[in-house]
Design an enzyme around this catalytic site. Structure first.
Site: not given
Ligand code: FPP
Length: 242
Positions: A21, A69
């Site tokens: 996250d 998501n």
């Molecule tokens: C959460 O951060 C992250 C996600 C929902 C996506 C995770 C995806 C990756 C790490 C990339 C995946 C890639 C591969 C190669 C499998 P957030 O966007 O919720 O962050 P925030 O809470 O700060 O907005």
């Protein structure tokens, strides 16, 4: 497993699960779009797999895309899906070189056809690898996983293959996406949020939790060691008394 890491005796969990996250906030701090954060998150994930392997972890399970998501903007979803595509395409030679077995958990039927095909190819190509077992959660939701497993069991009951009284916890575990994987010993969630957000609700029943303020793209080998140190101090009793 007891291991000496940088001169320190630590109890390394066999299975670590991670909620990655904070990509969005990492990008925002740099006045960059959210997808810039996801790209950095994908790079951090690649390094985390190498670090976990080197630290002696046997299973690494990460939450890359949840059933919730899909509520994000089309632009963000496309960005994440393209990172996933890029990973799936490049992962076969890399995983075989490093003896990594890859499994995808979650409801893949809702993903794009080319992604479904790439998943199949990657799982097939790495099936006999005996090094670290890497589980990537795509369109994964714990309640959705349990619902799908219950439907499967209900069908088996209807067809007379199994009696309701024979359904045990082991049988339920064996119908989940993680059927071949032991439960996580440790869950890590980055970015200061302290929730499990529908990630592995059945499997995390006895796991230790480690929450850190570090944003996912900044998570590195030292962060892993900090989490393992925290885990090493815990006394897991599974409801019993020692
Ligand atoms: C959460 O951060 C992250 C996600 C929902 C996506 C995770 C995806 C990756 C790490 C990339 C995946 C890639 C591969 C190669 C499998 P957030 O966007 O919720 O962050 P925030 O809470 O700060 O907005």
């Amino acid at each position: 497993m007891e291991r000496i890491i940088d001169g320190e005796k630590l109890n390394v969990p066999e299975h670590i699960a991670i909620i990655m996250d904070g990509n969005g906030r990492w990008a925002k701090k740099r006045f960059m779009p959210r997808n810039f954060g996801h790209k950095a998150g994908a790079d951090a994930l690649e390094q985390a797999l190498v670090d976990a392997d080197e630290l002696g972890v046997k299973y690494l399970t990460v939450y890359a895309f949840s059933t919730e998501n899909w509520k994000r903007s089309v632009e963000e979803i496309t960005g994440i899906m393209n990172l996933i595509r890029r990973y799936l395409e490049s992962a076969i030679p890399k995983s075989n070189k490093n003896n990594v077995r890859v499994r995808i958990i979650g409801d893949r039927t809702k993903l794009a056809p080319d992604i479904i095909k790439a998943i199949h190819n990657l799982e097939d190509a790495t099936r006999t690898n005996t090094g670290i077992q890497f589980n990537l959660a795509l369109n994964y939701g714990g309640r959705d996983e349990i619902t799908r497993a219950m439907r499967e069991l209900a069908e088996e009951v209807k067809e007379g293959k199994i009696n309701p009284e024979d359904i045990t916890e082991e049988i339920i575990s064996s119908r989940l996406d993680t059927r071949e994987v032991p439960d996580p010993d440790l869950l890590i969630r980055t970015s200061g949020e302290e929730r499990t957000s529908n990630f592995l609700p059945w499997q995390l029943a006895y796991s230790e939790f480690f929450f850190t303020d570090t944003l996912w793209p900044d998570f590195n080998r030292n962060s892993f060691i900090e989490a393992i140190r925290h885990y090493s101090k815990r006394d897991r009793r599974y409801g019993g008394v020692k």
